[in-house]
Design a protein around this motif. Structure first.
Motif, PDB file in Angstrom:
ATOM      1  N   ASN A  84       0.806  -1.223   0.000  1.00  0.00           N
ATOM      2  CA  ASN A  84       0.000   0.000   0.000  1.00  0.00           C
ATOM      3  C   ASN A  84       0.840   1.273   0.000  1.00  0.00           C
ATOM      4  O   ASN A  84       0.396   2.328   0.414  1.00  0.00           O
ATOM      5  CB  ASN A  84      -0.924   0.004   1.226  1.00  0.00           C
ATOM      6  CG  ASN A  84      -1.801  -1.226   1.255  1.00  0.00           C
ATOM      7  OD1 ASN A  84      -2.430  -1.558   0.258  1.00  0.00           O
ATOM      8  ND2 ASN A  84      -1.812  -1.934   2.388  1.00  0.00           N
ATOM      9  N   MET A  85       2.078   1.143  -0.469  1.00  0.00           N
ATOM     10  CA  MET A  85       2.995   2.283  -0.414  1.00  0.00           C
ATOM     11  C   MET A  85       2.509   3.425  -1.314  1.00  0.00           C
ATOM     12  O   MET A  85       2.271   3.221  -2.508  1.00  0.00           O
ATOM     13  CB  MET A  85       4.395   1.826  -0.833  1.00  0.00           C
ATOM     14  CG  MET A  85       5.448   2.883  -0.646  1.00  0.00           C
ATOM     15  SD  MET A  85       7.113   2.200  -0.859  1.00  0.00           S
ATOM     16  CE  MET A  85       7.088   1.768  -2.588  1.00  0.00           C
ATOM     17  N   THR A  86       2.388   4.612  -0.734  1.00  0.00           N
ATOM     18  CA  THR A  86       2.009   5.784  -1.521  1.00  0.00           C
ATOM     19  C   THR A  86       3.266   6.401  -2.131  1.00  0.00           C
ATOM     20  O   THR A  86       4.394   6.034  -1.756  1.00  0.00           O
ATOM     21  CB  THR A  86       1.351   6.848  -0.625  1.00  0.00           C
ATOM     22  OG1 THR A  86       2.327   7.297   0.325  1.00  0.00           O
ATOM     23  CG2 THR A  86       0.146   6.296   0.117  1.00  0.00           C
ATOM     24  N   SER A  87       3.088   7.350  -3.042  1.00  0.00           N
ATOM     25  CA  SER A  87       4.266   7.983  -3.654  1.00  0.00           C
ATOM     26  C   SER A  87       5.043   8.777  -2.607  1.00  0.00           C
ATOM     27  O   SER A  87       6.269   8.882  -2.668  1.00  0.00           O
ATOM     28  CB  SER A  87       3.849   8.879  -4.820  1.00  0.00           C
ATOM     29  OG  SER A  87       3.009   9.901  -4.341  1.00  0.00           O
ATOM     30  N   GLY A  88       4.322   9.323  -1.623  1.00  0.00           N
ATOM     31  CA  GLY A  88       4.996  10.060  -0.552  1.00  0.00           C
ATOM     32  C   GLY A  88       5.867   9.135   0.290  1.00  0.00           C
ATOM     33  O   GLY A  88       7.007   9.468   0.624  1.00  0.00           O
ATOM     34  N   GLN A  89       5.327   7.959   0.586  1.00  0.00           N
ATOM     35  CA  GLN A  89       6.119   6.992   1.369  1.00  0.00           C
ATOM     36  C   GLN A  89       7.318   6.510   0.559  1.00  0.00           C
ATOM     37  O   GLN A  89       8.409   6.325   1.087  1.00  0.00           O
ATOM     38  CB  GLN A  89       5.238   5.818   1.786  1.00  0.00           C
ATOM     39  CG  GLN A  89       4.279   6.187   2.926  1.00  0.00           C
ATOM     40  CD  GLN A  89       3.116   5.219   3.037  1.00  0.00           C
ATOM     41  OE1 GLN A  89       2.825   4.458   2.115  1.00  0.00           O
ATOM     42  NE2 GLN A  89       2.450   5.249   4.185  1.00  0.00           N
ATOM     43  N   ALA A  90       7.095   6.315  -0.739  1.00  0.00           N
ATOM     44  CA  ALA A  90       8.207   5.875  -1.597  1.00  0.00           C
ATOM     45  C   ALA A  90       9.318   6.930  -1.595  1.00  0.00           C
ATOM     46  O   ALA A  90      10.506   6.592  -1.500  1.00  0.00           O
ATOM     47  CB  ALA A  90       7.705   5.638  -3.019  1.00  0.00           C
ATOM     48  N   ALA A  91       8.933   8.195  -1.661  1.00  0.00           N
ATOM     49  CA  ALA A  91       9.936   9.269  -1.652  1.00  0.00           C
ATOM     50  C   ALA A  91      10.711   9.250  -0.341  1.00  0.00           C
ATOM     51  O   ALA A  91      11.926   9.451  -0.309  1.00  0.00           O
ATOM     52  CB  ALA A  91       9.265  10.618  -1.860  1.00  0.00           C
ATOM     53  N   SER A  92       9.996   8.983   0.752  1.00  0.00           N
ATOM     54  CA  SER A  92      10.633   8.926   2.059  1.00  0.00           C
ATOM     55  C   SER A  92      11.618   7.751   2.142  1.00  0.00           C
ATOM     56  O   SER A  92      12.723   7.872   2.666  1.00  0.00           O
ATOM     57  CB  SER A  92       9.552   8.819   3.136  1.00  0.00           C
ATOM     58  OG  SER A  92      10.129   8.608   4.393  1.00  0.00           O
ATOM     59  N   VAL A  93      11.209   6.601   1.585  1.00  0.00           N
ATOM     60  CA  VAL A  93      12.108   5.428   1.588  1.00  0.00           C
ATOM     61  C   VAL A  93      13.372   5.747   0.789  1.00  0.00           C
ATOM     62  O   VAL A  93      14.492   5.482   1.230  1.00  0.00           O
ATOM     63  CB  VAL A  93      11.386   4.185   1.012  1.00  0.00           C
ATOM     64  CG1 VAL A  93      12.369   3.035   0.847  1.00  0.00           C
ATOM     65  CG2 VAL A  93      10.226   3.782   1.900  1.00  0.00           C
ATOM     66  N   ARG A  94      13.191   6.349  -0.379  1.00  0.00           N
ATOM     67  CA  ARG A  94      14.342   6.718  -1.222  1.00  0.00           C
ATOM     68  C   ARG A  94      15.273   7.685  -0.488  1.00  0.00           C
ATOM     69  O   ARG A  94      16.485   7.562  -0.541  1.00  0.00           O
ATOM     70  CB  ARG A  94      13.869   7.431  -2.488  1.00  0.00           C
ATOM     71  CG  ARG A  94      13.584   6.542  -3.647  1.00  0.00           C
ATOM     72  CD  ARG A  94      13.198   7.421  -4.840  1.00  0.00           C
ATOM     73  NE  ARG A  94      12.424   6.685  -5.807  1.00  0.00           N
ATOM     74  CZ  ARG A  94      12.976   5.897  -6.733  1.00  0.00           C
ATOM     75  NH1 ARG A  94      14.279   5.765  -6.812  1.00  0.00           N
ATOM     76  NH2 ARG A  94      12.208   5.248  -7.592  1.00  0.00           N
ATOM     77  N   TYR A  95      14.659   8.673   0.174  1.00  0.00           N
ATOM     78  CA  TYR A  95      15.438   9.698   0.877  1.00  0.00           C
ATOM     79  C   TYR A  95      16.324   9.049   1.941  1.00  0.00           C
ATOM     80  O   TYR A  95      17.538   9.270   1.983  1.00  0.00           O
ATOM     81  CB  TYR A  95      14.477  10.718   1.499  1.00  0.00           C
ATOM     82  CG  TYR A  95      15.110  11.693   2.469  1.00  0.00           C
ATOM     83  CD1 TYR A  95      15.773  12.829   2.009  1.00  0.00           C
ATOM     84  CD2 TYR A  95      15.040  11.488   3.849  1.00  0.00           C
ATOM     85  CE1 TYR A  95      16.352  13.732   2.890  1.00  0.00           C
ATOM     86  CE2 TYR A  95      15.620  12.384   4.733  1.00  0.00           C
ATOM     87  CZ  TYR A  95      16.273  13.501   4.265  1.00  0.00           C
ATOM     88  OH  TYR A  95      16.844  14.381   5.137  1.00  0.00           O
ATOM     89  N   TRP A  96      15.725   8.218   2.790  1.00  0.00           N
ATOM     90  CA  TRP A  96      16.490   7.627   3.890  1.00  0.00           C
ATOM     91  C   TRP A  96      17.424   6.521   3.423  1.00  0.00           C
ATOM     92  O   TRP A  96      18.405   6.198   4.093  1.00  0.00           O
ATOM     93  CB  TRP A  96      15.541   7.121   4.980  1.00  0.00           C
ATOM     94  CG  TRP A  96      14.919   8.262   5.749  1.00  0.00           C
ATOM     95  CD1 TRP A  96      13.653   8.754   5.604  1.00  0.00           C
ATOM     96  CD2 TRP A  96      15.545   9.077   6.751  1.00  0.00           C
ATOM     97  NE1 TRP A  96      13.451   9.821   6.442  1.00  0.00           N
ATOM     98  CE2 TRP A  96      14.594  10.040   7.171  1.00  0.00           C
ATOM     99  CE3 TRP A  96      16.813   9.098   7.339  1.00  0.00           C
ATOM    100  CZ2 TRP A  96      14.864  11.003   8.146  1.00  0.00           C
ATOM    101  CZ3 TRP A  96      17.085  10.048   8.313  1.00  0.00           C
ATOM    102  CH2 TRP A  96      16.117  10.988   8.701  1.00  0.00           C
ATOM    103  N   ALA A  97      17.134   5.944   2.248  1.00  0.00           N
ATOM    104  CA  ALA A  97      17.970   4.854   1.744  1.00  0.00           C
ATOM    105  C   ALA A  97      19.395   5.318   1.465  1.00  0.00           C
ATOM    106  O   ALA A  97      20.323   4.516   1.444  1.00  0.00           O
ATOM    107  CB  ALA A  97      17.348   4.262   0.477  1.00  0.00           C
ATOM    108  N   ALA A  98      19.574   6.629   1.252  1.00  0.00           N
ATOM    109  CA  ALA A  98      20.919   7.138   0.966  1.00  0.00           C
ATOM    110  C   ALA A  98      21.832   7.021   2.183  1.00  0.00           C
ATOM    111  O   ALA A  98      23.058   7.085   2.057  1.00  0.00           O
ATOM    112  CB  ALA A  98      20.838   8.588   0.514  1.00  0.00           C
ATOM    113  N   GLY A  99      21.237   6.858   3.366  1.00  0.00           N
ATOM    114  CA  GLY A  99      22.052   6.686   4.571  1.00  0.00           C
ATOM    115  C   GLY A  99      21.578   7.554   5.714  1.00  0.00           C
ATOM    116  O   GLY A  99      21.352   8.753   5.536  1.00  0.00           O
ATOM    117  N   GLY A 100      21.405   6.939   6.866  1.00  0.00           N
ATOM    118  CA  GLY A 100      20.867   7.657   8.017  1.00  0.00           C
ATOM    119  C   GLY A 100      21.834   8.674   8.599  1.00  0.00           C
ATOM    120  O   GLY A 100      21.428   9.778   8.980  1.00  0.00           O
TER     121      GLY A 100
END
Lengths: 516, 307
Positions: A84-100
């Protein structure tokens, strides 16, 4: 005539078309690829922490068995989020995937810039002092000037590092496979799969430790930081990298480690660094008693010197005797031939400033409303670390080494500044007009030079291939203060040397922390 | 109007809008009026402008700052205007700008600012009663002549953006009385600053700064004769977005810079030297945002030749 009308219409049409032009600006790090780790640093649980006495000082209970219905429920949550991932959640996953560590460092620099504004004077020409006990009313707490910022970056980075050392210890102890590795129906969304165990979650450790530290350092931002922490945790679950249990354990561990750093911070003397009117006038007396010209604020009304007792702040990489031992010989006295020569040189740069000089002055200004010189070096480091394929724990270790060095550089620099209390060029020669604001503290030695010298030294050790680039940058930063009219050559040259010496203490730690 | 005027067409110069953090020529000179050179008439001029303020709007709050005192911007502008036809003119101007602050330590800057090239076309005119209505369109391009320092406001001489503007001007004259209403929509390019990041409603890790578009408007009313123009004028500049200066922060190119000024201007052809026009005027900023509350004084000389 009709022809002309057509031309004009065409031009007008062109203008209308232009209105559709994209003027959107993206950050250099907006669209980074996911962190791709070259080496999981599985022995990081044995690395030397900064404050933790042992990696298992704070207990983390064993995770529930993978056969447990609780674990199954956790996996179900991930699947549901992924479906059920929304585009907003996908953007958030991409953002944090670069490294915490990278993302929190960027957020932190943003906060420093936001709070780096000197308070406006009261009507009686005095200045209000931001108070941590009343952070919400003007003047907002903190005024994150360079020493405050250096200390804040150091505490956050060191706490993140210690928390991740503990995290790695438990990861290797429990060896719980990541959800995407355990359950083939769970994807790794926007992230690169690794063999690193997922319990406790390193992302949640970072979220917890950082959110907790912010309560101390940026109390006005607790709510916004908490929001970011939740976002990071949700993104991590959605990506398939961690279960809810991995997150919960990680966040708890992070918050506990933060308490250790908060306790140290409360007793490190930074809270008393503003000093009192008696302290301020004492610096003047000490100078005049020796027949020297004391520093005077060039602001109207005269502003008390910036954090004059910051030199008493407890350092991380050296003891207080070492701080004093790094003090260079005094600057040339006002009125001496050498000082006259130094002042004349500054003046000569400002007669008709070259565009090239204006450019480096502005590039390295790092003044009011910016993330300060320590933040500038964090940006340089972070943008170079991106391509290094570091694990999160190595990211944290290297940022901690940089920021512990920068904080100690701030203490050493402030010790020198307030020991000598030497005036700025525009005080000695009021005809000197500057290409950036004159910082409200003594000249000798240049803060930019000490910060830059120390950062270039530790970063040159961490990334030897870039060492000459960093020392060239440090030299440019130092030079910018001279040609900008706010420092004498002596301030810059001695500052770089002292910075290099502080940097060596960072290198010494790096050589012995077990991470090599 | 063009048809009514002979060789001694009044050359009309309006105040270049002095943006008080930045002197801008984006709507300079004849771009905002209804006066046209006749075919093969060539007008050249030099204007001097002096703008100063000792109060500025930090966001919407008017304040003074003893660390700057009075900030003065002066400029000398070289301007040329050629009539390709009676209804089609080309205008070019180039300003040299210098700044200084009376208090504090901030260094003044100077240099050639932005070249402005405009094509002005009177595409409609008609008699209405005893008066005459003209409608004029203009397309203008403004771009920096050098990569001057744009991130040292208020001392910077300009903001560094390249602007393309489309303008519409309505002018009505009856007898010696006239009124002009003009408005320009200005597309501004983003700008590059020397810093590698900046704070503007959040941290930006880029040296690119978003420059929202702007609307310039002006209204004139006065008398206009062959050899004399006297007018009262109102100018407004509005920026469609941008940030506010934070408390005790420096201004920034990406700020929302708005201002309204009122003033009066006179243009007069000297009786003893044909074709030489003297101009002068004063404007006072009465409202604004993220700009100085400036007083602007202008003087200049223009000479018209027929080729």
């Amino acid at each position: 005539m009709k022809k002309i009308l057509v031309y004009v219409a065409a031009l007008m049409g062109g203008i209308v078309l232009l209105s559709g032009c994209q003027k959107e600006i993206s950050n250099r790090t907006t669209n980074l690829p996911a962190l791709l780790v070259d080496n999981n640093d599985t022995t990081a649980g044995t690395w030397l922490p900064v404050l933790l006495s042992r990696p298992d000082s704070f207990a983390v209970a064993a995770p529930v068995a993978t056969s447990s219905p609780l674990y199954a429920a956790d996996l179900y949550e991930i699947k549901s989020l992924q479906q059920n991932m929304t585009s907003g959640q996908a953007a958030s996953v991409r953002y944090w995937a670069a490294g915490g560590v990278l993302r929190w460092n960027e957020i932190m620099r943003g906060l420093v810039a936001k709070y780096n504004l000197p308070p406006v004077n009261n009507t009686d020409s005095s200045y209000p002092i931001p108070s941590s006990t009343n952070p919400l009313s003007y003047p907002l707490f903190p005024f994150s000037n360079p020493p405050y910022a250096a200390r804040a970056y150091a505490y956050i980075s060191a706490a993140q590092y210690d928390a991740l050392v503990a995290c790695w210890y438990y990861k290797m102890k429990y060896k719980r496979a990541a959800p995407y590795a355990f359950d083939s129906t769970i994807s790794a969304i926007f992230i690169n799969k690794t063999k690193l165990p997922s319990y406790p979650s390193e992302a949640a450790v970072l979220a917890g430790v950082t959110a907790e530290m912010m309560k101390l350092l940026f109390p006005d931002e607790i709510a916004s930081i908490q929001q970011k922490a939740i976002e990071q945790e949700q993104a991590t679950i959605t990506s398939g990298a961690a279960t809810r249990a991995d997150i919960t354990a990680g966040e708890a561990l992070g918050r506990q480690v933060a308490e250790l750093f908060i306790a140290r911070a409360r007793g490190d003397n930074a809270g008393k660094a503003v000093g009192t009117p008696a302290d301020w006038s004492n610096f003047v007396t000490v100078c005049t008693d020796q027949g020297l010209t004391p520093w005077i604020s060039l602001e109207t009304p005269k502003r008390p010197p910036m954090l004059p007792l910051f030199y008493k702040v407890k350092t991380f990489l050296m003891d207080s005797a070492t701080v004093v031992s790094l003090r260079p010989p005094p600057p040339p006295a006002v009125g001496s031939d050498q000082m006259n020569k130094d002042v004349a040189e500054v003046s000569s740069f400002l007669k008709s400033p070259s565009r090239a000089n204006e450019e480096i002055v502005t590039k390295w200004a790092d003044g009011v409303g910016t993330y300060t010189p320590p933040g500038h070096w964090n940006a340089i480091a972070a943008e170079d670390f991106i391509s290094q394929q570091y694990s999160e724990v190595r990211w944290a270790r290297n940022m901690a080494l940089l920021n512990l060095t920068l904080m100690d550089a701030a203490v050493v620099c402030w010790d020198i500044k307030y020991h000598y209390f030497n005036p700025r060029p525009s005080q000695v020669d009021p005809s000197i007009k500057t290409l950036t604001g004159v910082p409200n503290f003594p000249a000798y030695v240049s803060g930019h030079s000490v910060f830059s010298g120390s950062a270039a030294t530790i970063l040159g050790y961490l990334l030897p291939a870039n060492a000459s680039k960093y020392s060239a940058m440090a030299a440019e930063a130092a030079q910018s203060r001279l040609v900008g009219g706010i420092h004498y050559r002596t301030d810059c040259e001695v500052g770089l040397t002292v910075g290099g010496q502080v940097g060596n203490y960072g290198v010494l730690r790096a050589q012995h922390d077990g991470a090599n | 109007m063009t048809a009514q005027m002979n060789k001694r067409t009044v050359f009309h110069l309006t105040t270049a809008l002095v943006l008080s953090f930045v002197y801008s020529t984006a709507k300079a000179q004849t771009v905002d009026d209804a006066i046209m050179m006749n075919k093969k008439q060539w007008c050249n001029g030099l204007t001097y402008m002096h703008s100063s303020w000792n109060q500025y709007w930090e966001g919407a709050k008017l304040r003074s700052n003893p660390n700057m005192g009075t900030v003065t911007t002066q400029s000398v502008m070289l301007m040329t205007n050629y009539g390709i036809t009676d209804k089609l003119n080309v205008l070019v101007n180039v300003p040299y700008v210098w700044t200084q602050a009376s208090q504090g330590t901030l260094h003044g800057l100077q240099g050639f600012q932005d070249i402005d090239v405009d094509v002005k076309y009177e595409f409609y005119s008609t008699k209405i009663g005893k008066g005459k209505l003209s409608i004029i369109g203009l397309v203008g391009l403004t771009t920096p002549l050098s990569k001057y320092e744009n991130d040292f406001l208020p001392m910077s001489i300009g903001l560094g953006s390249t602007n393309l503007s489309g303008r519409l001007t309505l002018d009505y004259q009856k007898g010696i009385f006239f009124t002009t209403l003009s408005s320009a929509y200005v597309f501004r390019s983003n700008v590059t600053i020397d810093a590698t990041s900046y704070y503007a409603d959040g941290i930006h890790y880029t040296n690119q700064v978003y420059m929202p578009n702007q609307l310039y408007s002006n209204f004139f009313v006065g008398i206009r004769k062959t050899n004399l123009t006297v007018q009262a004028q109102v100018y407004n500049m509005y920026t469609f977005g941008g940030t506010d200066i934070r408390t005790n922060d420096f201004p920034f190119p990406g700020n929302q810079m708005n201002m309204t000024s009122v003033g009066a201007h006179v243009k007069y052809f000297l009786p003893f030297i044909p074709n030489l026009e003297v101009i002068g005027g004063a404007d006072f900023t009465v409202a604004g945002k993220n700009m100085g509350k400036s007083q602007m004084y202008t003087g200049g000389l223009f000479y018209i030749v027929s080729l």
